[in-house]
Design a protein around this motif. Structure first.
Motif, PDB file in Angstrom:
ATOM      1  N   ALA A 146      -5.373  -2.125   0.028  1.00 17.79           N
ATOM      2  CA  ALA A 146      -5.975  -3.266  -0.588  1.00 17.79           C
ATOM      3  C   ALA A 146      -4.819  -3.925  -1.351  1.00 17.79           C
ATOM      4  CB  ALA A 146      -6.966  -2.577  -1.732  1.00 17.79           C
ATOM      5  N   THR A 148      -3.888  -6.490  -4.366  1.00 15.76           N
ATOM      6  CA  THR A 148      -4.501  -7.169  -5.629  1.00 15.76           C
ATOM      7  C   THR A 148      -3.957  -8.077  -5.936  1.00 15.76           C
ATOM      8  OG1 THR A 148      -3.001  -5.873  -6.840  1.00 15.76           O
ATOM      9  CG2 THR A 148      -5.219  -4.728  -6.461  1.00 15.76           C
ATOM     10  N   ASN A 150      -2.336 -10.707  -8.999  1.00 14.60           N
ATOM     11  CA  ASN A 150      -2.063 -10.441 -10.277  1.00 14.60           C
ATOM     12  C   ASN A 150      -2.284 -11.779 -11.202  1.00 14.60           C
ATOM     13  OD1 ASN A 150      -0.793  -8.075  -9.917  1.00 14.60           O
ATOM     14  ND2 ASN A 150       1.215  -8.612  -9.589  1.00 14.60           N
TER      15      ASN A 150
END
Length: 150
Positions: A146, A148, A150
Motif C-alpha cells: 500500500a 500512503t 504524507n
C-alpha cells in the motif's frame, strides 16, 4: 509451459559426422542385405521432458549402460548427463555379423530454469531408463504494498 530446455549446440554436426562415418566405413560387400554399421565413439540417448506443477521429470533411454557408467551433475544452471555404453566383445566367428547398436560415450546438457532447485535433484535408474526429478522452488506470490500519502 516447458521451461527446461536441452542444449546441444553441436548435435547437427555430430549427426553429420556419424552419417559420414557410416558412409566411409560401410562394407564394400554388395552381397550383404544391409550396410554394416560400426560402433561409434559417441551416441545420443533419447530424452523425454515433462513439467508437473511442483517438479520437472527428465527420462533418458540408456539401455545397456551400467549404473556405474552414468554420471548426473548440476552446476551453474546446467544439468549434465554423461555416460558410456561399453562395446560387446567380438567373438571370433566365421559367421555373419551385423551391428547397429552404438557403443561409446554420450553427453547431454540441459539448461535449468530459475525455478529449479538444483540441490534437491534426484535420479534413479530402472530397466534402462534414467529418470531425473528436478523439484521447483515454491512459488512466491507477489505482495501488494500500500502506498500512503504524507
Amino acid at each position: 509451459m516447458m521451461n527446461l530446455v536441452y542444449r546441444q549446440p553441436w548435435s547437427l554436426m555430430d549427426r553429420w559426422r556419424r552419417e559420414i562415418d557410416e558412409l566411409l566405413t560401410r562394407s564394400s560387400d554388395a552381397s550383404l542385405p544391409f550396410p554394416a554399421v560400426t560402433n561409434s565413439t559417441a551416441w545420443t540417448p533419447a530424452v523425454d521432458l515433462q513439467e508437473e506443477s511442483d517438479h520437472f521429470v527428465l527420462r533418458a533411454d540408456v539401455p545397456g549402460v551400467a549404473l556405474k557408467d552414468i554420471e548426473v551433475s548440476a552446476q551453474d544452471g546446467t544439468l549434465t548427463i554423461r555416460g558410456e555404453r561399453l562395446a560387446r566383445e567380438h567373438l571370433k566367428s566365421d559367421g555373419f555379423e551385423h551391428i547397429e547398436r552404438a557403443a561409446g560415450t554420450f553427453l547431454r546438457r540441459f539448461s535449468l530454469p530459475e525455478s529449479a532447485r538444483a540441490e534437491a535433484i534426484k535420479a534413479r535408474y530402472v530397466d534402462g531408463v534414467l529418470e531425473i526429478e528436478i523439484p521447483k522452488q515454491p512459488r512466491v506470490e507477489t505482495k501488494r504494498i500500500a502506498v500512503t500519502v504524507n
